[in-house]
Design a protein around this motif. Sequence first.
Motif, PDB file in Angstrom:
ATOM      1  N   TYR A 125      -1.883  23.617   6.540  1.00 14.75           N
ATOM      2  CA  TYR A 125      -1.243  23.320   7.725  1.00 14.75           C
ATOM      3  C   TYR A 125      -0.567  24.783   7.688  1.00 14.75           C
ATOM      4  O   TYR A 125       0.243  25.007   7.805  1.00 14.75           O
ATOM      5  CB  TYR A 125       0.267  22.969   6.927  1.00 14.75           C
ATOM      6  CG  TYR A 125       0.101  21.404   7.327  1.00 14.75           C
ATOM      7  CD1 TYR A 125       0.956  20.760   8.003  1.00 14.75           C
ATOM      8  CD2 TYR A 125      -0.739  20.595   5.309  1.00 14.75           C
ATOM      9  CE1 TYR A 125       0.345  19.086   7.781  1.00 14.75           C
ATOM     10  CE2 TYR A 125      -0.149  19.253   6.122  1.00 14.75           C
ATOM     11  CZ  TYR A 125       0.173  18.659   6.628  1.00 14.75           C
ATOM     12  OH  TYR A 125      -0.081  17.696   7.308  1.00 14.75           O
ATOM     13  N   HIS A 143      13.805  24.918   7.369  1.00 11.44           N
ATOM     14  CA  HIS A 143      12.535  25.247   7.141  1.00 11.44           C
ATOM     15  C   HIS A 143      12.011  23.110   7.247  1.00 11.44           C
ATOM     16  O   HIS A 143      12.583  23.147   6.220  1.00 11.44           O
ATOM     17  CB  HIS A 143      12.305  26.031   6.464  1.00 11.44           C
ATOM     18  CG  HIS A 143      12.075  25.963   5.369  1.00 11.44           C
ATOM     19  ND1 HIS A 143      12.908  26.721   4.099  1.00 11.44           N
ATOM     20  CD2 HIS A 143      11.566  25.079   4.360  1.00 11.44           C
ATOM     21  CE1 HIS A 143      13.178  25.910   3.195  1.00 11.44           C
ATOM     22  NE2 HIS A 143      11.887  25.345   2.773  1.00 11.44           N
ATOM     23  N   GLN A 144      10.425  23.777   7.097  1.00 10.67           N
ATOM     24  CA  GLN A 144       9.843  22.153   6.860  1.00 10.67           C
ATOM     25  C   GLN A 144       9.116  21.767   5.951  1.00 10.67           C
ATOM     26  O   GLN A 144       8.547  23.210   5.602  1.00 10.67           O
ATOM     27  CB  GLN A 144       8.961  22.227   7.913  1.00 10.67           C
ATOM     28  CG  GLN A 144       8.196  20.811   8.240  1.00 10.67           C
ATOM     29  CD  GLN A 144       6.604  20.069   8.839  1.00 10.67           C
ATOM     30  OE1 GLN A 144       6.512  21.013   9.268  1.00 10.67           O
ATOM     31  NE2 GLN A 144       5.977  19.030   8.310  1.00 10.67           N
ATOM     32  N   GLU A 198       7.027  27.150   7.654  1.00 10.87           N
ATOM     33  CA  GLU A 198       6.115  25.514   7.296  1.00 10.87           C
ATOM     34  C   GLU A 198       6.136  25.972   5.529  1.00 10.87           C
ATOM     35  O   GLU A 198       5.686  27.265   5.320  1.00 10.87           O
ATOM     36  CB  GLU A 198       5.275  24.816   7.300  1.00 10.87           C
ATOM     37  CG  GLU A 198       5.528  24.193   8.660  1.00 10.87           C
ATOM     38  CD  GLU A 198       4.360  23.651   9.259  1.00 10.87           C
ATOM     39  OE1 GLU A 198       3.403  23.965   8.590  1.00 10.87           O
ATOM     40  OE2 GLU A 198       4.539  22.704   9.424  1.00 10.87           O
TER      41      GLU A 198
END
Length: 1556
Positions: free
Chosen positions: A1224, A1200-1201, A1175
């Motif tokens: 996160y 990827h996020q 992330e």
Amino acid sequence: MADRDTLPLPLEVRDRLAELELELSEGDITQKGYEKKRSKLIGAFLPKAPGKGMDPSVPHERRTPVTPGSSSRYHRRRSSGSRDERYRSDVHTEAVQAALAKQKERGKMAVPMPSKRRSLVVQSSMDAYTPPDTSSGSEEEGSMQGEGTPTSSQGSINMENWISRAIHGSTTSSTTSSSSTQSGGSGAASRLADVMGQTHLENHSTPPDVTSYTTDSIQVERPQGSTTASRATPKYGNAELMETGDGVPVGGRVSAKIQQLVNTLKRPKRPPLREFFVDDFEELLEVQQPDPNQPKAEGAQMLAMRGEQLGVVTNWPPSLEAALQRWGTISPKAPCLTTMDTNGKPLYILTYGKLWVRSMKVAYNILHKLGSKQEPMVRPGDRVALVFPNNDPAAFMVAFYGCLLAELVPVPIEVPLTRKDAGSQQIGFLLGSCGVTVALTSDACHKGLPKSTTGEIPQFKGWPKLLWFVTESKHLSKPPRDWFPHIKDANNDTAYIEYKTCKDGSVLGVTVMRLALLTHCQALTQSCGYTEAETIVNVLDFKKDVGLWHGILTSVMNMMHVISIPYSLMKVNPLSWIQKVCQYKAKVACVKSRDMHWALVAHKDQRDINLSSLRMLVVADGSNPWSISSCDAFLNVFQSKGLKPEVICPCASSPEALTVAIRRPTDDSNQPPGRGVLSMQGLSHGVIRVDSEEKLSVLTLQDVGTAMPGALMCVVKPDGVPQLCKTDEIGELCVCSVATGTSYYGLSGMTKNTFEVFPMNSVGAPISEYPFTRTGLLGFVGPGGLCFIAGKMDGLMVVGGRRHNADDIVATALAVEPMKFVYRGRIAVFSITVLHDERIVVVAEQRPDSTEEDSFQWMSRVLQAIDGIHQVGVYCLALVPSNTLPKTPLGGIHLSESKQLFLEGSLHPCNVLMCPHTCVTNLPKPRQKQPEIGPASVMVGNLVSGKRIAQASGRDLGQMEDNDQARKFLFLSEVLQWRAQTTPDHVLYTLLNSRGTIASSLSCVQLHKRAEKIATMLAERGHLQDGDHVALVYPPGIDLIAAFYGCLYAGCVPITVRPPHPQNIATTLPTVKMIVEVSRSACMMTTAVICKLLRSKEASAAVDVRTWPPVLDTDDLPKKKPPLLYKPSNPDTLAYLDFSVSTTGMLAGVKMSHTATSAFCRSIKLQCELYPSREVAICLDPYCGLGFVIWCLCSVYSGHQSILIPPSELEVNPALWLLAVSQYKVRDTFCSYSVMELCTKGLGLQTESLKSRGLDLSRVRTCVVVAEERPRIALTQSFSKLFKDLGLHPRAVSTSFGCRVNLAICLQGTSGPDPTTVYVDMRALRHDRVRLVERGSPHSLPLMESGKILPGVRIIIANPETKGPLGDSHLGEIWVCSGHNASGYFTVYGDEALQSDHFNSRLSFGDTQTIWARTGYLGFLRRTELTDASGERHDALYVVGALDEAMELRGMRYHPIDIETSVIRTHKSITECAVFTWTNLLVVVVELDGSEQEALDLVPLVTNVVLEEHYLIVGVVVVVDIGVIPINSRGEKQRMHLRDGFLADQLDPIYVAYNM
């Protein structure tokens, strides 16, 4: 005003009027108060208007606002109404007038007047600005001197309207700012320019020619880059103006003023510079070469002068206490001291009996009643403070003699009125160092001291803890019958300590021994011929100096009667001392020039004055250069009232040497006093040259008599070894006598240098075995042993090797008809050190009723006069509002405090004129560029000039085997389709709102489907073909990403455009329009909200709405998917266009092919190790460069996020980004400098509360600032420091570097060494060289590596002019070769040729095959000791700055950021700064965070720091409000926009100063 003369006013009314006038001239009341009181006084005596239906108020109205130079008939009687007698000599005034006239003849030239914002101009409380009544004022000045010539001020008032017309044509001012200063400078200004244009002042060495690179018709060099840019720059407020070649508007008032300034500075000042280049780093500051023609001393060596023998009379008392005892017992009724109340009535008579009894009482009580019997608080020899007000000499006298009787040491000081009195803190340090614990004071004074709420006297700032002891008799107990003070003969114990304030404001205590005290009294008695029971009137401060010596000490030795006149009485009735002389038939009076001057102003019709009783008038400051005019004028007026010429006795004194010399009162009136008419020019070289009085620059001095009885006097060189001067040389007077001070209390080193001096003769032998004391006075001994004083050591200013005296400069400034504009006694002159030389600063208090024009005119005339008479330039002339300069207790100006305020930037002037161009003559020589050495001689293998060629590369993309699935695909659109099939529900994007909650998110398949619908819409509604350009106008978010891939699916070329700001459409919409037009977009896609905005009324006011291409609203998408997705055939075709406005205001679009885009994404994936499981938090603007790529492209490529945080949301919630990173558990995050700055400023005080909310940054592995500039090391360091407590690892923070030709060259990845910092010499950098220095060395500049070079990127450093390769650690242009270079500029105009070499350049020698792209940035490569992942030595790239931004000044290359950093450091109120050049003048714009009154404080500070640190003279200083300096989305300053806005007069500045 004929009716006035018919009504004689009563005497008391006339006295009161005179007092009022005096108060006004001294600045004690305001103009408004003066008028009010005046009209009240004479209201009753004005004739009533006849009742013919006329409005009775009319004549009255016309009469009330009398300006200080108008119709009072006493004004005309005054021997010279409008000038300060105290400073004035007619000779001097005429000299000044002549000097000014001389400059007038030399032709006219205008000096640009500073511009002020309206709000800054109206500082005084007057309703409107009425110019002083010039007609009556100047008529009176002319007639007064009986010359009938109009004064120069009159001549120049209406003279200069043509200048303003010539400058402005008929344009009206475009903004309200500076409308108050419509005319561009006035006559005086024009004459100032001539002073500068003169060549007859031999003594200035040549100053730098600021305009050495411009020809007479100023040609504006065209900046590098396309003309498209200059045509396309969005102007402030869209100004439609005629422009010169580089987009600079012509005809703005500002540019006209600058033009005027340049023309003034371009006049041939002095011989041109010898052109040569010293190839050495130490830029050589010009050393002042002595002028071969300067006068040198030619006389023989002087002999020491001996005063007459002391001790003619034998019945002198053996000590002062013995004298008090004698008179107190044998004539107790004899009056010792009479004090006056404020009405001039005798308040109290202290007899010798009372003085004796009360002093004993005080002595007994201090010794026995403080502390306990076993542990008394004070013992003989201790120091005690005496704190008495100026109107209570009797209490002071009792306390002083009480201390002498108790064998204590009195330290008389001023009464502290508030906790922050000027200089009071320093006095406190003196008391502390003297170990004072007890302060004696009077009852009234004790009541008046500031008290705390509990009624205690607070401890003053810097003061020791004191016990306050009241000396009034009623509070003391009677000494017992058997107690008697111990009266000894005078010995070497300390008698008292007199305080002295030094030039720097520190306070020293001069100790005087009992023997010295007695001997001094004897010497004064002998030289003044004092006899018993004489009456003496004393106006001086009785606590120190002449007032103490005559009025408290010598008077008691001779049983004299002192009439003490307090300062408060003098202010009410300036004639009081003369009236007392008549009333008491006083034989002696002790006064200052000021008191004589005040009496002159007030004396008028006093018929009953008779001064024949006076045998001696001691003038305490008779050694001052301006006292002679007071003495002459006083004698002139009062000779008819019985004053004998020989009575006036000027004396010279100093705290260290006590009385140095005094003129004796002789009966022989045939022997006229000594006069010296000396050449100012000679004096500045320390030489005495008698001058005929015709010459302009002369100083007339009067003698101060001969040396004191029993003393030996000599004159020594002021600096270095105390060597005797020649007879025609000025030096410091030294005295050898018993009657001097003996030390500075507690300071043995300084004492040695001052009180233990052994003067040497020419062969180096001491002239006496006894030590001499330095007096601090500069002067010489003339014929007949007469002493002449030319100034004080404290007032000495050494400018360019020549000596100038502050008092002389004050006198010159005051001779420039100051009365209308400034207060007389309120001028401070001091010097400050800038660039290794002293610079003169003049500060005056301005009257509230003088207009901007007047003051400016007066200022420019003062500059001319000082230049003309002293041949020295004034560095800064400032006017401050009345009553704002710090005062000393007796109302003078506190010099050191004023200087301190000036240097701190807290003087708050209302007018400033700086003249660094004329004053600063020691700048280093301009640099001449040397031709480069030919290539063949320096290239051997891969060495250049013996150094490794500066080249480096990232890892190779081709050989890196990894499981990169996306590599199979040539196009990003295919990668997205593949992800939508294989991992349809994997979330790629999450958008956060300002509360930190998820606003929306996109998985692979959602993004794919939205993109399909958008592609359908483009085909159906937009009817677009393959390759058409589409402008995407979206806020940062998910719509933008979907629209981008929709374009790719439809085969269109997307261009991301920042949407217009709804609050600021006028400036932001034209940029949008321009990008849409320049990129040839066939249609625009946007949201419904922005659609509405584009059609709004505000929008149509800003641009022509009808010419927009079709606008598609993607909030309303078709339901069906396209029949077929477009698949490009050739990977080298265009994928998207990247448009960005560079810092120089250029709009440049670059073409990115599909190949380059994929290579780019792959390079970043490898550098940052991005995988679908990762992330990444992104807080960036997604419109151009690396920011766009990371926001829109990387997630699709690497899987990827991306957690997207729009930077605009941080304005609502500054902690949003960091909270998201923590929540996160993100390891990699990207931000911009603006975001980092917002966090540093907005969260600075909240780290604790964030910690408690669980914010944890310890997982962050890389935090990369995306930038296209030199790393802002101060910001990244303060960010790291601030968030270290929250777990942020300092090594995590790094920067990236990209530019137009390659959007990302460096990016600190996950592996590899930490970024390094080096320190380089800023002076070497200006010469395009890199010289590494130690941290903290002077002129060092920290540079941080810009991150690691990306895989697939090669870099070389080349010389921008010759295109040859450079060696390691050499400064040059960064060239780059990479698969993700852009493939060229996208422009409408045919300027491809100009730019072609930006993308395909080849080296001129060495490897001439490779095609490189030129970044336009200067930098250097340096091989470090660190190793990277592959085990190779790591090459670090350091970016110094953009070539476009760099300024060529004096042949050297300056980067604006360096000057800006220095400027921002100078004052706490400067929040931001930007600099640019215009016609070789450096313009500095500063944003002020503070009140507008502080604006002018910044001008000298900014000028000083740029001179000191960069050896540059600032041409124009512009002070603006916060937020005026434009900044682009990356947080970079748009300096060229700012320049255009400034020249087009669109900034609405608070203040603009044009430095001369």
